[in-house]
Design an enzyme around this catalytic site. Sequence first.
Site, PDB file in Angstrom:
ATOM      1  N   LYS A  13       0.842  -1.213   0.000  1.00 48.73           N
ATOM      2  CA  LYS A  13       0.000   0.000   0.000  1.00 48.73           C
ATOM      3  C   LYS A  13       0.875   1.260   0.000  1.00 48.73           C
ATOM      4  O   LYS A  13       0.668   2.161  -0.796  1.00 48.73           O
ATOM      5  CB  LYS A  13      -0.934   0.030   1.228  1.00 48.73           C
ATOM      6  CG  LYS A  13      -1.907  -1.141   1.293  1.00 48.73           C
ATOM      7  CD  LYS A  13      -2.829  -1.041   2.484  1.00 48.73           C
ATOM      8  CE  LYS A  13      -2.150  -1.119   3.835  1.00 48.73           C
ATOM      9  NZ  LYS A  13      -1.451  -2.392   4.109  1.00 48.73           N
ATOM     10  N   ARG A  88     -10.022   1.361   8.697  1.00 48.65           N
ATOM     11  CA  ARG A  88      -9.488   0.030   8.973  1.00 48.65           C
ATOM     12  C   ARG A  88     -10.482  -0.859   9.695  1.00 48.65           C
ATOM     13  O   ARG A  88     -10.160  -1.983  10.058  1.00 48.65           O
ATOM     14  CB  ARG A  88      -8.257   0.190   9.847  1.00 48.65           C
ATOM     15  CG  ARG A  88      -7.056  -0.575   9.357  1.00 48.65           C
ATOM     16  CD  ARG A  88      -5.945  -0.258  10.319  1.00 48.65           C
ATOM     17  NE  ARG A  88      -4.798  -1.043  10.094  1.00 48.65           N
ATOM     18  CZ  ARG A  88      -3.766  -0.653   9.351  1.00 48.65           C
ATOM     19  NH1 ARG A  88      -3.767   0.499   8.737  1.00 48.65           N
ATOM     20  NH2 ARG A  88      -2.725  -1.435   9.236  1.00 48.65           N
ATOM     21  N   ARG A 127      11.502  -5.773   4.593  1.00 51.63           N
ATOM     22  CA  ARG A 127      11.278  -4.321   4.393  1.00 51.63           C
ATOM     23  C   ARG A 127      12.273  -3.483   5.186  1.00 51.63           C
ATOM     24  O   ARG A 127      12.562  -3.762   6.345  1.00 51.63           O
ATOM     25  CB  ARG A 127       9.859  -3.958   4.823  1.00 51.63           C
ATOM     26  CG  ARG A 127       9.692  -2.435   4.894  1.00 51.63           C
ATOM     27  CD  ARG A 127       8.275  -1.999   5.004  1.00 51.63           C
ATOM     28  NE  ARG A 127       7.558  -2.657   6.075  1.00 51.63           N
ATOM     29  CZ  ARG A 127       6.246  -2.591   6.202  1.00 51.63           C
ATOM     30  NH1 ARG A 127       5.531  -1.921   5.328  1.00 51.63           N
ATOM     31  NH2 ARG A 127       5.656  -3.207   7.200  1.00 51.63           N
ATOM     32  N   ARG A 161      10.959  -1.718  11.019  1.00 58.72           N
ATOM     33  CA  ARG A 161       9.909  -1.316  11.962  1.00 58.72           C
ATOM     34  C   ARG A 161       9.800  -2.277  13.133  1.00 58.72           C
ATOM     35  O   ARG A 161       9.963  -3.474  12.972  1.00 58.72           O
ATOM     36  CB  ARG A 161       8.559  -1.252  11.223  1.00 58.72           C
ATOM     37  CG  ARG A 161       8.245   0.109  10.682  1.00 58.72           C
ATOM     38  CD  ARG A 161       7.091   0.132   9.722  1.00 58.72           C
ATOM     39  NE  ARG A 161       5.889  -0.580  10.126  1.00 58.72           N
ATOM     40  CZ  ARG A 161       4.769  -0.601   9.407  1.00 58.72           C
ATOM     41  NH1 ARG A 161       4.698   0.079   8.266  1.00 58.72           N
ATOM     42  NH2 ARG A 161       3.721  -1.282   9.803  1.00 58.72           N
ATOM     43  N   ARG A 172      -1.128  -8.942  13.054  1.00 57.66           N
ATOM     44  CA  ARG A 172      -1.676  -7.902  12.170  1.00 57.66           C
ATOM     45  C   ARG A 172      -2.529  -8.525  11.063  1.00 57.66           C
ATOM     46  O   ARG A 172      -3.561  -7.962  10.670  1.00 57.66           O
ATOM     47  CB  ARG A 172      -0.526  -7.070  11.564  1.00 57.66           C
ATOM     48  CG  ARG A 172       0.052  -6.074  12.561  1.00 57.66           C
ATOM     49  CD  ARG A 172       1.451  -5.630  12.218  1.00 57.66           C
ATOM     50  NE  ARG A 172       1.595  -4.993  10.940  1.00 57.66           N
ATOM     51  CZ  ARG A 172       2.745  -4.882  10.271  1.00 57.66           C
ATOM     52  NH1 ARG A 172       3.866  -5.376  10.784  1.00 57.66           N
ATOM     53  NH2 ARG A 172       2.785  -4.268   9.124  1.00 57.66           N
TER      54      ARG A 172
HETATM   55  P1  AP5 Z   1       4.824  -1.664   1.783  1.00 55.49           P
HETATM   56  O1  AP5 Z   1       4.493  -0.778   0.625  1.00 55.49           O
HETATM   57  O2  AP5 Z   1       5.618  -1.077   2.898  1.00 55.49           O
HETATM   58  O3  AP5 Z   1       3.494  -2.393   2.318  1.00 55.49           O
HETATM   59  P2  AP5 Z   1       2.218  -1.855   3.098  1.00 55.49           P
HETATM   60  O4  AP5 Z   1       1.014  -2.499   2.499  1.00 55.49           O
HETATM   61  O5  AP5 Z   1       2.238  -0.344   3.148  1.00 55.49           O
HETATM   62  O6  AP5 Z   1       2.494  -2.508   4.496  1.00 55.49           O
HETATM   63  P3  AP5 Z   1       2.367  -1.995   5.988  1.00 55.49           P
HETATM   64  O7  AP5 Z   1       3.011  -3.056   6.824  1.00 55.49           O
HETATM   65  O8  AP5 Z   1       2.896  -0.597   6.119  1.00 55.49           O
HETATM   66  O9  AP5 Z   1       0.859  -2.014   6.182  1.00 55.49           O
HETATM   67  P4  AP5 Z   1       0.122  -1.998   7.518  1.00 55.49           P
HETATM   68  O10 AP5 Z   1      -1.268  -1.769   7.064  1.00 55.49           O
HETATM   69  O11 AP5 Z   1       0.354  -3.172   8.367  1.00 55.49           O
HETATM   70  O12 AP5 Z   1       0.858  -0.805   8.306  1.00 55.49           O
HETATM   71  P5  AP5 Z   1       0.401   0.639   8.761  1.00 55.49           P
HETATM   72  O13 AP5 Z   1       1.603   1.481   8.831  1.00 55.49           O
HETATM   73  O14 AP5 Z   1      -0.786   1.111   7.993  1.00 55.49           O
HETATM   74  O15 AP5 Z   1       5.588  -2.945   1.194  1.00 55.49           O
HETATM   75  C1  AP5 Z   1       6.077  -3.958   2.045  1.00 55.49           C
HETATM   76  C2  AP5 Z   1       7.448  -4.463   1.514  1.00 55.49           C
HETATM   77  O16 AP5 Z   1       7.248  -5.119   0.269  1.00 55.49           O
HETATM   78  C3  AP5 Z   1       8.473  -3.341   1.235  1.00 55.49           C
HETATM   79  O17 AP5 Z   1       9.740  -3.789   1.621  1.00 55.49           O
HETATM   80  C4  AP5 Z   1       8.408  -3.129  -0.280  1.00 55.49           C
HETATM   81  O18 AP5 Z   1       9.655  -2.698  -0.809  1.00 55.49           O
HETATM   82  C5  AP5 Z   1       8.040  -4.526  -0.761  1.00 55.49           C
HETATM   83  N1  AP5 Z   1       7.200  -4.489  -1.968  1.00 55.49           N
HETATM   84  C6  AP5 Z   1       6.162  -3.647  -2.225  1.00 55.49           C
HETATM   85  N2  AP5 Z   1       5.603  -3.926  -3.418  1.00 55.49           N
HETATM   86  C7  AP5 Z   1       6.315  -4.996  -3.916  1.00 55.49           C
HETATM   87  C8  AP5 Z   1       6.219  -5.766  -5.127  1.00 55.49           C
HETATM   88  N3  AP5 Z   1       5.303  -5.505  -6.068  1.00 55.49           N
HETATM   89  N4  AP5 Z   1       7.099  -6.781  -5.295  1.00 55.49           N
HETATM   90  C9  AP5 Z   1       8.034  -7.055  -4.351  1.00 55.49           C
HETATM   91  N5  AP5 Z   1       8.173  -6.359  -3.197  1.00 55.49           N
HETATM   92  C10 AP5 Z   1       7.318  -5.352  -2.988  1.00 55.49           C
HETATM   93  O19 AP5 Z   1      -0.141   0.344  10.242  1.00 55.49           O
HETATM   94  C11 AP5 Z   1       0.716  -0.048  11.283  1.00 55.49           C
HETATM   95  C12 AP5 Z   1      -0.045  -0.059  12.597  1.00 55.49           C
HETATM   96  O20 AP5 Z   1      -0.555   1.280  12.884  1.00 55.49           O
HETATM   97  C13 AP5 Z   1      -1.293  -0.944  12.650  1.00 55.49           C
HETATM   98  O21 AP5 Z   1      -0.960  -2.271  12.980  1.00 55.49           O
HETATM   99  C14 AP5 Z   1      -2.103  -0.245  13.749  1.00 55.49           C
HETATM  100  O22 AP5 Z   1      -1.603  -0.556  15.037  1.00 55.49           O
HETATM  101  C15 AP5 Z   1      -1.824   1.231  13.500  1.00 55.49           C
HETATM  102  N6  AP5 Z   1      -2.821   1.843  12.600  1.00 55.49           N
HETATM  103  C16 AP5 Z   1      -2.573   2.394  11.365  1.00 55.49           C
HETATM  104  N7  AP5 Z   1      -3.714   2.859  10.839  1.00 55.49           N
HETATM  105  C17 AP5 Z   1      -4.707   2.610  11.737  1.00 55.49           C
HETATM  106  C18 AP5 Z   1      -6.113   2.824  11.751  1.00 55.49           C
HETATM  107  N8  AP5 Z   1      -6.745   3.398  10.710  1.00 55.49           N
HETATM  108  N9  AP5 Z   1      -6.818   2.417  12.839  1.00 55.49           N
HETATM  109  C19 AP5 Z   1      -6.201   1.855  13.906  1.00 55.49           C
HETATM  110  N10 AP5 Z   1      -4.878   1.588  13.942  1.00 55.49           N
HETATM  111  C20 AP5 Z   1      -4.135   1.961  12.868  1.00 55.49           C
END
Ligand code: AP5
Length: 215
Positions: A13, A88, A127, A161, A172
């Site tokens: 994402k 979410r 990552r 992270r 997660r």
């Molecule tokens: P990346 O682009 O970093 O993936 P992502 O989908 O953004 O993954 P996240 O882990 O950031 O998502 P998340 O939803 O768990 O985290 P968030 O920060 O929102 O890609 C991942 C890896 O793959 C990278 O190394 C990249 O290089 C590689 N890659 C990408 N595309 C590729 C491809 N096509 N081929 C090969 N490799 C590839 O949330 C974290 C925490 O915050 C949550 O657990 C929660 O506690 C809190 N939080 C956030 N938002 C909320 C909310 N709305 N409500 C409540 N809690 C929340």
Amino acid sequence: MRIVLVGPPGAGKGTQAAYLAKNLGIPHISTGDLFRANISQGTPLGVEAQSYMKAGQLVPDSVTIGMAEDRMRQADAEGGFLLDGFPRNVAQAEALDAFLKADGIELDAVLDLEVPEDEVVKRIAGRRICRNDSAHVFHVTYNAPKTEGVCDACGGELYQRDDDTEETVRKRLAVYHTETEPIIDYYRAQNLVATISALGKVDEVTTKAMDALKK
Ligand code: AP5
Ligand code: ZN
């Protein structure tokens, strides 16, 4: 344009949002990045969010919704936004609908990124993120920086992270299935969902995403 990006942790994402927001000329709003910025600045909001994030649980809606709304208010002056990681759960989706309705605006699309679970675990384990800019995201094998531990874009230090341990990733993923997946049906009922496979090279996924958004 106002777009919601949804998909499991590690689906790509954040990676796709950086390209899509640039192509579409709208700001990228990641609630995860907003929480991490608050944590590194030591704000009360960051202190509250930190323990939930480390455990792989959702930060309570009472904290999250207000933070997201503040940021969306700023962004809408720039012509829209790309939401990454918000909403979410169904309560957040309902709050977003109420927020948009109050301003007489609507979502244009919900882009759903599909990736098998074993690929998600591999993507997250490798990552690395830049300390200077969370949009600079690398992977030790899929998208390796030229110099280990150093950001190609700005020379910043790359880090892993706190919530990218295997145990927390599994938590997660479980939270994604129980709390977040139901919003896909919620938005299907509004005829907003475009689902694409997020397998393949980063630029191939961006092309598929742009095509899906044009429809
Ligand atoms: P990346 O682009 O970093 O993936 P992502 O989908 O953004 O993954 P996240 O882990 O950031 O998502 P998340 O939803 O768990 O985290 P968030 O920060 O929102 O890609 C991942 C890896 O793959 C990278 O190394 C990249 O290089 C590689 N890659 C990408 N595309 C590729 C491809 N096509 N081929 C090969 N490799 C590839 O949330 C974290 C925490 O915050 C949550 O657990 C929660 O506690 C809190 N939080 C956030 N938002 C909320 C909310 N709305 N409500 C409540 N809690 C929340
Ligand atoms: Zn960088």
